[in-house]
Design a protein around this motif. Sequence first.
Motif, mmCIF file in Angstrom:
data_model
loop_
_atom_site.group_PDB
_atom_site.id
_atom_site.type_symbol
_atom_site.label_atom_id
_atom_site.label_comp_id
_atom_site.label_asym_id
_atom_site.label_seq_id
_atom_site.Cartn_x
_atom_site.Cartn_y
_atom_site.Cartn_z
ATOM 1 N N ARG A 1 3.164 10.524 -9.694
ATOM 2 C CA ARG A 1 2.282 11.036 -10.315
ATOM 3 C C ARG A 1 1.215 12.241 -9.956
ATOM 4 O O ARG A 1 1.729 13.225 -11.182
ATOM 5 C CB ARG A 1 1.169 10.150 -10.577
ATOM 6 N N LEU A 2 0.546 12.552 -9.511
ATOM 7 C CA LEU A 2 0.115 13.811 -8.937
ATOM 8 C C LEU A 2 1.521 15.357 -8.848
ATOM 9 O O LEU A 2 1.054 15.923 -9.178
ATOM 10 C CB LEU A 2 -0.554 13.403 -7.334
ATOM 11 N N ILE A 3 2.590 14.571 -8.524
ATOM 12 C CA ILE A 3 3.192 15.901 -8.599
ATOM 13 C C ILE A 3 3.833 16.467 -10.219
ATOM 14 O O ILE A 3 3.881 17.202 -10.759
ATOM 15 C CB ILE A 3 4.897 15.657 -7.851
ATOM 16 N N LYS A 4 3.959 14.828 -10.927
ATOM 17 C CA LYS A 4 4.636 15.412 -12.432
ATOM 18 C C LYS A 4 3.469 16.527 -12.995
ATOM 19 O O LYS A 4 3.361 17.096 -14.206
ATOM 20 C CB LYS A 4 5.040 13.684 -13.030
ATOM 21 N N THR A 5 2.057 15.865 -12.396
ATOM 22 C CA THR A 5 1.059 15.900 -13.425
ATOM 23 C C THR A 5 0.802 18.224 -13.309
ATOM 24 O O THR A 5 0.553 19.026 -13.781
ATOM 25 C CB THR A 5 -0.390 15.670 -12.767
ATOM 26 N N TYR A 6 1.050 18.191 -11.658
ATOM 27 C CA TYR A 6 1.231 19.453 -11.352
ATOM 28 C C TYR A 6 1.813 20.300 -11.606
ATOM 29 O O TYR A 6 1.517 20.916 -12.546
ATOM 30 C CB TYR A 6 1.448 19.346 -9.317
ATOM 31 N N GLU A 7 3.342 19.604 -11.674
ATOM 32 C CA GLU A 7 4.452 20.345 -12.535
ATOM 33 C C GLU A 7 4.156 20.236 -14.442
ATOM 34 O O GLU A 7 4.550 22.121 -15.008
ATOM 35 C CB GLU A 7 5.946 19.961 -12.864
ATOM 36 N N ASP A 8 3.647 19.715 -14.668
ATOM 37 C CA ASP A 8 3.052 20.085 -16.078
ATOM 38 C C ASP A 8 2.022 20.832 -15.885
ATOM 39 O O ASP A 8 1.728 20.986 -17.298
ATOM 40 C CB ASP A 8 2.948 17.745 -17.015
ATOM 41 N N LEU A 9 0.909 21.073 -15.399
ATOM 42 C CA LEU A 9 0.329 21.814 -15.455
ATOM 43 C C LEU A 9 0.650 22.912 -15.491
ATOM 44 O O LEU A 9 0.150 24.292 -15.952
ATOM 45 C CB LEU A 9 -0.931 21.945 -14.267
ATOM 46 N N TYR B 1 1.194 6.989 -6.452
ATOM 47 C CA TYR B 1 0.615 7.709 -6.843
ATOM 48 C C TYR B 1 0.641 9.352 -6.783
ATOM 49 O O TYR B 1 0.303 9.908 -7.616
ATOM 50 C CB TYR B 1 -1.049 7.777 -6.701
ATOM 51 N N THR B 2 1.218 9.931 -6.458
ATOM 52 C CA THR B 2 1.984 10.770 -5.558
ATOM 53 C C THR B 2 2.996 11.388 -6.179
ATOM 54 O O THR B 2 2.596 12.555 -6.856
ATOM 55 C CB THR B 2 2.781 10.722 -3.692
ATOM 56 N N SER C 1 -6.127 14.057 -6.176
ATOM 57 C CA SER C 1 -5.603 13.982 -5.032
ATOM 58 C C SER C 1 -6.582 12.606 -3.779
ATOM 59 O O SER C 1 -6.663 11.686 -3.236
ATOM 60 C CB SER C 1 -4.980 14.274 -3.913
ATOM 61 N N ALA C 2 -7.943 13.111 -4.232
ATOM 62 C CA ALA C 2 -9.114 12.579 -3.169
ATOM 63 C C ALA C 2 -8.737 11.604 -4.165
ATOM 64 O O ALA C 2 -9.483 10.654 -3.480
ATOM 65 C CB ALA C 2 -10.333 13.446 -3.376
ATOM 66 N N GLU C 3 -9.460 11.358 -5.669
ATOM 67 C CA GLU C 3 -9.452 9.955 -6.335
ATOM 68 C C GLU C 3 -8.197 8.951 -6.163
ATOM 69 O O GLU C 3 -8.729 7.506 -5.703
ATOM 70 C CB GLU C 3 -9.426 10.479 -7.758
ATOM 71 N N HIS C 4 -7.744 9.381 -5.984
ATOM 72 C CA HIS C 4 -5.838 8.840 -6.354
ATOM 73 C C HIS C 4 -6.294 8.346 -4.167
ATOM 74 O O HIS C 4 -5.542 6.352 -4.145
ATOM 75 C CB HIS C 4 -4.645 8.862 -5.625
ATOM 76 N N VAL D 1 0.798 -0.813 -0.297
ATOM 77 C CA VAL D 1 0.163 0.282 0.151
ATOM 78 C C VAL D 1 0.660 1.405 0.457
ATOM 79 O O VAL D 1 0.671 2.515 -0.540
ATOM 80 C CB VAL D 1 -1.128 -0.251 1.278
ATOM 81 N N GLU D 2 1.747 1.222 0.437
ATOM 82 C CA GLU D 2 2.490 2.528 0.880
ATOM 83 C C GLU D 2 3.650 2.482 -0.404
ATOM 84 O O GLU D 2 4.104 3.901 -0.477
ATOM 85 C CB GLU D 2 3.938 2.241 1.524
ATOM 86 N N ALA D 3 4.078 1.499 -1.177
ATOM 87 C CA ALA D 3 4.616 1.898 -2.756
ATOM 88 C C ALA D 3 3.136 2.568 -3.360
ATOM 89 O O ALA D 3 3.922 2.695 -4.279
ATOM 90 C CB ALA D 3 4.870 0.558 -3.386
ATOM 91 N N MET D 4 2.042 1.871 -3.092
ATOM 92 C CA MET D 4 1.066 2.201 -4.484
ATOM 93 C C MET D 4 1.059 4.028 -3.854
ATOM 94 O O MET D 4 0.732 4.883 -5.023
ATOM 95 C CB MET D 4 -0.471 1.452 -4.238
ATOM 96 N N ARG D 5 0.950 3.847 -2.474
ATOM 97 C CA ARG D 5 0.826 5.662 -2.309
ATOM 98 C C ARG D 5 2.127 6.255 -2.818
ATOM 99 O O ARG D 5 1.375 7.437 -3.639
ATOM 100 C CB ARG D 5 0.707 6.016 -0.911
ATOM 101 N N ALA D 6 3.226 5.973 -3.000
ATOM 102 C CA ALA D 6 4.160 6.546 -3.378
ATOM 103 C C ALA D 6 3.724 6.874 -4.719
ATOM 104 O O ALA D 6 4.150 8.363 -5.726
ATOM 105 C CB ALA D 6 4.992 5.800 -2.975
#
Length: 679
Positions: free
Chosen positions: A178-186, A175-176, A335-338, A168-173
């Motif tokens: 992925r979220l950081i890269k999405t933020y940088e891309d936006l 997704y996080t 973030s809520a979806e992840h 679960v911790e690896a899954m959380r990492a």
Amino acid sequence: MNDIGGSNNIAVPGPSAWDQLTSSSAYSQNNNDANASAPTTPTKTTPNEPAPMFTANEELHPDLVLQGWRKCWSKRENRHYFWNKSSGESLWEMPRHFDPLTDPLGICSGGTPAPHNSTALKRRPSEDTQGPPMKRFILAGPWDLEVCSNVIIVERPPTLFPHPYPEVEAMRAAYTIRLIKTYEDLCNRRENIKAPRESFMRWLMERKVIDRGFDPLLPSHCHPEISSSMYREIMNDIPLKIVKPKFTGDARKQLSKYAEAAKNLIEIRSAPAESKKVVKWNAEETFQWLRRTVGASYEDFQDRLAHLKRQCEPHLVATVKGSVEQLCSKIYHLSAEHARKIRERHMQLLKDNGIPPPQPPPAPPILRKVWCYPIQFVIPPLRMPVIEYIHERDHMVIKYSHASMPQPDTQYINLTHLQKLEQLYRYNCYDDKKFDLFIGRVWCLLRRYQTFLGNITGSTNEAELTQSALPVSVFECLHRHFGVTFECFASPLNSYFRQYCSAFSDTDSYFGSRGPFLEFKPLSGSFQANPPMCEELIDATLQQIERLLTDSQEPLSFIVFLPEMKESNLPFMSRVEESHFKRKLVVVPGMVHEYRHGYQHVIPKSEIYMKNIHGTMVVWLQNNEGFSRWGPTESRVEALLEAFRPVRDKERDKAQQDAANATILNPATEPTVRSSTTD
């Protein structure tokens, strides 16, 4: 309450919780006052269990005897067991003996086999207290784990978070990241800027102030959805990130770039005609001023830039406000979806192992005052998968592999901090006395903090200030002069005491965490608070301290360390100045004191201390009882300021003093040296 209207019937207040715990009468069995019963920390031992019967100590390894282990006979189970008189721990099997310095995990030793033919010998309690005091293993390092807590709380329910699990911790990492890269891309595509440095980490901290979701890291239930922290930092970098230039030429280039960026932004965005006219006119006027001005000073360029920002910023903000708000909202919903997917996977793992989902426990009939104890869980843990660990020189390499991962997730920690985690685990973990889950929980801890700090590449050059800690000398002074035994913002990796609050109550609870400070409600004690640099978090921290000091009638003291801010419009600065609990405020100037690096668990020892370029404000917030016990007297404050001095400066002063003393004791030395120099 006392009658102040002239009546002689004055109610005498009962003993406080602090007096109950610190006075010897609280522990007397003949005390008839029910309110004076000593609060105790909830444990898993049976309160009416008879005293153990001791056996001969020579059957145990001498080192185990020195650690407090005794072999006892259980009448109920009709077999031997082993009991530690120092920690109260009980084991059915022989405790393993290992050297905590060379073998911190006890891997190389299989334990001493228990003898088969042994007879239990009852021993008088008085004999057990005779002889020299027991030797205790004290772990060396930038901490003091032997300090006992003076913090009292009301007994609280266990956490509803499930135990951390590597998959679960690896899954959380993932997704996080992925979220950081999405933020940088936006930020790059929509606003044509780079994502502000460390803004995602501050977004996590700001969201957790108001988050009521079910994930310990990712926000999932926040109102409002748009983060003020993320919105503010993006707006500050539009149309161009402003940094203070070093030279006059840099100031000229920055003015030209800002004018060009403002003009391009207003042209490509759908803005009102009036806004386009104002921005373009000011940009053109700036270009003309640059062309005709020769030999302008550094201050001239800075003043011109400030004027240009005042003229253009309102129009630029109105133009990009909707776009930036959409960006912040999209990051929150992702973030809520992840967080929902992570939760579903964790619940599925619990179901596959026959563990029901966590449910709120029934409220206790009586709320007791107890010594502060670590976070506890509602449900049992999952069985840990295989975790590889390799000893390489002065650090440990811990690897976790899964079928869904292209390569093992590797975490690093030096042996000194690994031994610290082991010691904290021994103090605070109730469900794993054999250390079967230790390595897996250490991996989850390291993975969580690496994810939280946004350290994707494993570099140690980011977020060092967020996890930085005060010098050891300062903590020693706080404990010696102000009775501090508790840190309000720490982690298992950078804490000085063995009791502290941290960001994550699930991964950190095994190592002494009492959960997030904003959810912590102590009744008494002396605390040190050094919150990370997040305006919303600092403001919420000061509000929490105000509430605690207002509600408690026990001795309560908070020594708060804040960055010195020149801006007076920050909300937490006015809150500090207006607090009626403020007893004293001093400022330690920048560049004359140090902090410990936020990655001290992986970097070399020679790089741990770093100069702090900004000043540090030290604020004493205390109620009347806390002020009378730990008040900031002049001598105590001077001792604290002296403790802030860098180690090298103290060593240099000491060397000079030793040289001066040697000269006084041997006055013939100085003329001899002078004559030889003259010759």
